[in-house]
Structures are given as C-alpha cells and as structure tokens.
Write an enzyme that holds these catalytic residues in place. Structure first.
Site, PDB file in Angstrom:
ATOM      1  CG  HIS A  31      -1.952  -1.158   1.209  1.00  0.00           C
ATOM      2  ND1 HIS A  31      -2.887  -1.302   0.143  1.00  0.00           N
ATOM      3  CD2 HIS A  31      -2.115  -1.892   2.172  1.00  0.00           C
ATOM      4  CE1 HIS A  31      -3.502  -2.296   0.526  1.00  0.00           C
ATOM      5  NE2 HIS A  31      -3.033  -2.947   1.771  1.00  0.00           N
ATOM      6  CG  ASP A  56      -5.094  -9.965   3.404  1.00  0.00           C
ATOM      7  OD1 ASP A  56      -4.818 -10.385   2.414  1.00  0.00           O
ATOM      8  OD2 ASP A  56      -4.694  -8.800   3.811  1.00  0.00           O
TER       9      ASP A  56
HETATM   10 ZN   LIG Z   1      -4.220  -7.242   2.651  1.00  0.00          ZN
END
Ligand SMILES: [Zn+2]
Length: 336
Positions: free
Chosen positions: A116, A242
């Site tokens: 990110h 995830d």
């Molecule tokens: Zn993630």
C-alpha cells in the site's frame, strides 16, 4: 525453498493492540519448521537506502527516517512506526534485492508489509498507508527491471505497487476483494496503466464471499493467460493470506486450495519466484499456508488440508458481471 528471515523483522512493534504485529512471524516460522526449510539471515546491503528511492520520493524516505528516530510515532491512523521500523523495512529491501540477484525461488518472511506504500507514502486516493512503510515488491521489481511480473494475491488491492509501476512496462496483476467493499478503494478493471505501462496493469476485483471455485476460474481465465503471454523471467508474488475465509479483516471465502492452485500454476512456468509476505492476520492460516507453500515448492505436494468452497448464487452473479468488465479491459491488450 530458501526462507529469508531476521529477528530484526520482529522489531517493528505496534504501540497498541494491532493486527499487524510481530507474532505473525512466529506463526510463519512454525510453518517453516513443520515443513523443514532452510532459513537465511539476509545481509544488510550498502545500497539498500538507495534502492528504497527507486520507488519512493526522497521527502518520504526522510520522513520515515525522522519518525523512526522519534518513535513511537504514527504515519496515520492505521500505520505505526517504532524504533526498529527503519532497520526492519530496509532489511526487507536488502532481502528482496539479494533474492533477485540469486534468481532462485525464495520466501521473504519480512515485516512491515509494503504494497500500500506509494511514491510519497499514501497511494492514490487511499485514506491511509494500511500498515505499510516501504514498497518492497515494487522496489524488487524496479531493481530486477525488464521482464519482471508482480502478482499480488493479497485480499487488498496493492494501490502502492500499482501507483509506482503504473507507467512502466512491468506487469502488475492483482486479485483482490472489490474496491467498493474494502480498503483501499482502488483496483478497478479500467485502471490499465498509462504511457509505456498501458496494458501492463491488470486488476481482477472479486465480490466479497467469492469461493475457491470462482477464484480458480479467474486465475485460469485471466491471471495465467496474461502472465504466460508476458512470459516473465522473474515473478514477485505479493503474498497476503488475508483472502482466506478465516481472515478477520476481509470477506472472501477462499481456502488454502486457492492459494496452492495459484502457487502451482506459477511454479509450472519454471521461473524463479520470490514470495514476499504482505498481509494475512489469522495466525493459524499463516502457519498452515506457509507450510503448504514450502511442501509444494520443495516436494510438489499439493495438500491444502481444507475442502474447496463453492460460491453462493447471488455472489456468482456479481462475479460474472465484474468478470465481463475485467475481460473487456484486459482483452484489449492480452488474448484471453
Ligand atoms: Zn491485505
């Protein structure tokens, strides 16, 4: 398979209870032990800080250094900096550069995560940096240069990696939960890259509750055809656990079957693969997934230990809708 791990990766420590915490690596190491693989301590490289600037603006790098000095600190509501953060983050960069040099399949068991983190930190329109400091995957890709592909299977879109590689003819493919339903809110099919990079950014957003059956279909119909045509000489996998059904932060319904399916498909290309740990917050999934990955790479053993999930009717309709859109955009650049 070689595992790059250092205790320094545990020194990125949250000031309060946080899902991205050092014990994730304890569980990963347990998986490594159960599978039996060689662990190598990455060496700090003299050029590591310079490599960070392949992907990040100097102003951002200086900010992070400053925050490490006055830690504990917060970059934003999600993203913390501790005393050990800089050493950990720059050692992860050293590790990926070494793995690129060695041209062999390896797992980089590092923290903090990176996908990110954009050019100046917060990437595109995201509200935060989502636990990430330096974009290790993008740095590895830029260091490796021509012919590298980044395959991002974390459940969140790798907005930082996309931003950094957007105008490069290096392939970025991401499967993720649909941006309307999950942080960071980007990763739509129409984001195809720009300039020299047009066509080299491939987003495959999937509706929440997508199961193994349709995830595998998306791998077969979009991800692998593009990856094979690109014919990379090296693949960097941004590996987030995830998207698993038991992860506490997202809503996909995948089991380790989907993960092993992707790993196996990419391994069959017989190119070096650098698996780089990104997200994944269910500790048991990290342990079992790591073990299954190593067993697959080292022994060809396909043993997810979980029963494949099937997508419900409502979600399937949403999937078909979004895949039509994906194929429309991706099909302009690649044969599907
Ligand atoms: Zn993630």
């Amino acid at each position: 398979m070689l595992i790059y791990f250092s205790a320094l990766f545990m020194n990125h420590t949250p000031p309060y209870s946080h899902p991205e915490a050092p014990d994730r690596l304890d569980h990963l190491l347990r998986g490594v032990q159960e599978a039996g693989a060689e662990i190598r301590e990455p060496a700090f490289r003299e050029d590591a800080w310079r490599l960070v600037e392949l992907a990040h603006d100097k102003s951002y790098v200086e900010l992070v250094k400053k925050l490490c000095e006055k830690a504990p600190a917060q970059i934003d509501g999600d993203t913390y900096v501790s005393r050990g953060t800089c050493d950990a983050a720059v050692l992860a960069v050293s590790a990926i550069a070494s793995a690129v040099d060695r041209r062999e399949t390896a797992l980089i068991a590092a923290r903090p995560p990176g996908h990110h983190a954009g050019f100046v930190g917060r990437a595109l329109s995201a509200p935060t940096q989502g636990f990430c400091i330096f974009n290790t995957a993008a740095i590895g890709a830029l260091y490796a240069g021509e012919g590298v592909a980044v395959l991002d299977i974390d459940v969140h879109h790798g907005n930082g990696t996309q931003e950094i590689l957007y105008e490069r003819d290096l392939l970025y493919i991401s499967t993720h939960q649909h941006p309307y339903t999950l942080y960071p809110g980007t990763g739509f099919p129409e984001e195809v890259g720009a300039g020299r990079g047009e066509g080299y950014n491939v987003n495959v957003p999937l509706p929440p509750r997508t199961g193994d059956d349709l995830y595998i279909q998306a791998i077969d119909e979009v991800v692998m055809p593009v990856l094979k045509q690109y014919d990379p000489r090296l693949v960097i996998v941004s590996l987030g656990w995830d998207a698993h059904k038991d992860d506490p932060l997202a809503d996909m319904r995948l089991t380790l079957k989907s993960y092993l399916y992707v790993f196996d498909a990419v391994l069959k290309m017989q190119k070096p693969i650098i698996f780089l740990l990104e997200g994944g917050y269910n500790r048991d999934v990290i342990r079992r997934g790591t073990k299954a990955l190593i067993r697959l790479v080292d022994h060809g053993e396909f043993a997810p230990g979980e029963t494949q999930t099937e997508t419900d009717h409502h979600t399937r309709n949403k999937y078909l809708e979004v895949m039509r859109e994906v194929k429309n955009y991706v099909g302009r650049y690649w044969r599907l």
